[in-house]
Design a protein around this motif. Structure first.
Motif, short mmCIF file in Angstrom:
data_model
loop_
_atom_site.label_atom_id
_atom_site.label_comp_id
_atom_site.label_asym_id
_atom_site.label_seq_id
_atom_site.Cartn_x
_atom_site.Cartn_y
_atom_site.Cartn_z
N ILE A 36 37.27 40.37 43.79
CA ILE A 36 38.23 39.88 43.22
C ILE A 36 36.63 38.45 42.95
O ILE A 36 36.05 37.88 41.62
N LEU A 65 39.67 44.20 32.48
CA LEU A 65 38.78 43.44 31.54
C LEU A 65 37.33 43.78 32.22
O LEU A 65 36.58 43.63 31.64
N PHE A 106 43.77 43.48 28.54
CA PHE A 106 43.65 42.82 29.44
C PHE A 106 45.60 43.49 29.20
O PHE A 106 46.45 43.69 30.38
N VAL A 150 44.45 44.70 35.99
CA VAL A 150 43.69 43.72 34.90
C VAL A 150 42.39 43.64 35.12
O VAL A 150 41.48 43.48 34.35
N LEU A 151 42.06 43.88 36.54
CA LEU A 151 40.55 43.65 36.54
C LEU A 151 39.84 44.56 36.21
O LEU A 151 39.26 44.25 35.57
N ASP A 196 46.85 42.47 39.30
CA ASP A 196 45.35 41.91 39.41
C ASP A 196 44.49 43.30 40.16
O ASP A 196 43.34 43.20 39.14
N LEU A 243 42.37 35.95 33.76
CA LEU A 243 42.17 36.04 35.73
C LEU A 243 42.56 34.19 36.89
O LEU A 243 42.73 34.80 37.80
N GLN A 267 47.15 34.85 44.99
CA GLN A 267 46.52 35.72 45.93
C GLN A 267 45.74 34.64 46.91
O GLN A 267 46.07 35.22 48.20
N ARG A 305 38.99 34.49 29.97
CA ARG A 305 38.75 35.06 30.85
C ARG A 305 39.50 33.81 32.12
O ARG A 305 39.87 34.51 33.31
N ARG A 326 45.71 32.31 40.93
CA ARG A 326 44.73 32.11 42.50
C ARG A 326 45.60 32.04 43.23
O ARG A 326 45.25 32.43 44.60
#
Length: 299
Positions: A241, A192, A52, A188-189, A185, A270, A277, A267, A274
């Motif tokens: 995502i 990970l 992260f 980091v995605l 977003d 993430l 997003q 996790r 939301r």
């Protein structure tokens, strides 16, 4: 080619005693490519928390290509709110005074980006984005307790008392704070996802799902090239995502027990964004003229 050294087995990650030294090695290996930094950082991280942090640092560099070396942090929220009108931190005569809720990396951070009110009294709120050294005059970092997620990454509150700073060009809100959330977003995605991919390669499990994860990382690479404010960026990112959510449920049971426990805990990082997003996706669907699609799924 870009992917040749990023899809094979990764060397075993080592425990990190010095975050600054660890990140300096990542920067040296990745060069100036922010997305490569996210992938290499994820592959070399011993924990999801470190992955992260690598993705977060990559997002800072995607936002601002002239970012200094070393660990940085964008410090925006005040009293758990994020809006220009709600901020009380002020820029006056080249100095900052105020406070911020959260500094990612805590006292390991070496430089800070701080949005602050800069309009004249009575004018519409306007933000400037300011750069300052974490060890500079008038800067105080107050370390906080370990968080429930990514507990190995320190954090702190920030207090500023007439701290000298450098003002970056542009509007602090429109040019920096808002687009950073999209960069974060994406990167980091990716970090990970790279961590999960690298940890799964030695494990017994569904290799077809690992291949799908590699393809998802490639799609994130292309999304990272798009303008952060564009509707198509947010639509494609939302799809990535959701794909990752499906893939991680298939792959996580194949992790060794200790890593599986860490992933199950971390996790959740993430899910923090939301709601934001979802709002960006809704606006993107409207901008693209396909808002009715949003009503086709379950309530």
């Amino acid at each position: 080619m870009f992917w040749n050294d990023l899809l094979g087995p990764a060397p075993p990650p080592v425990e990190v005693a010095d975050l600054c030294g660890w990140f300096a090695e990542l920067q040296s290996a990745a060069g100036a490519d922010s997305f490569r930094l996210a992938l290499i950082g994820g592959r070399r991280s011993a924990t999801p928390g470190l992955a992260f942090l690598a993705g977060y640092q990559a997002a800072l560099r995607a936002l601002w290509g002239e970012a200094p070396d070393g660990l940085g942090a964008l410090c925006a929220t005040e009293q758990r709110q994020l809006s220009p009108a709600g901020m009380q931190t002020r820029l006056a005569a080249g100095c900052l005074s105020g406070s911020k809720d959260f500094v990612t990396a805590g006292d390991a951070a070496q430089w800070l980006l701080v949005p602050a009110r800069s309009e004249a009294t009575g004018d519409t709120p306007r933000l400037a984005l300011c750069l300052l050294a974490a060890a500079g005059a008038g800067v105080q970092l107050c370390s906080g307790p370990a968080l429930p997620v990514v507990p190995d990454i320190p954090h702190a509150r920030l207090r500023l008392d007439r701290a000298p700073c450098q003002v970056l060009p542009g509007d602090g809100w429109a040019d920096y704070v808002k687009p950073f959330r999209t960069h974060e977003d994406i990167h980091v995605l990716a970090a990970l996802g790279a961590w999960l991919y690298a940890r799964l390669l030695p494990a017994e499990g569904p290799k077809t799902a690992s291949v799908s994860l590699a393809a998802l990382l490639a799609s994130l690479r292309e999304i990272a090239r798009l303008p952060a404010a564009a509707a198509d960026t947010h639509l494609l990112l939302a799809g990535a995502i959701e794909q990752f959510a499906v893939l991680q449920d298939r792959l996580a049971p194949c992790l060794p027990a200790r890593l599986a426990a860490e992933w199950q805990r971390d996790r959740a990082i993430l899910g923090i964004a939301r709601q934001a997003q979802g709002r960006r996706l809704s606006r993107a669907l409207q901008a693209l003229g396909i808002e009715s699609v949003a009503q086709c799924g379950p309530d």
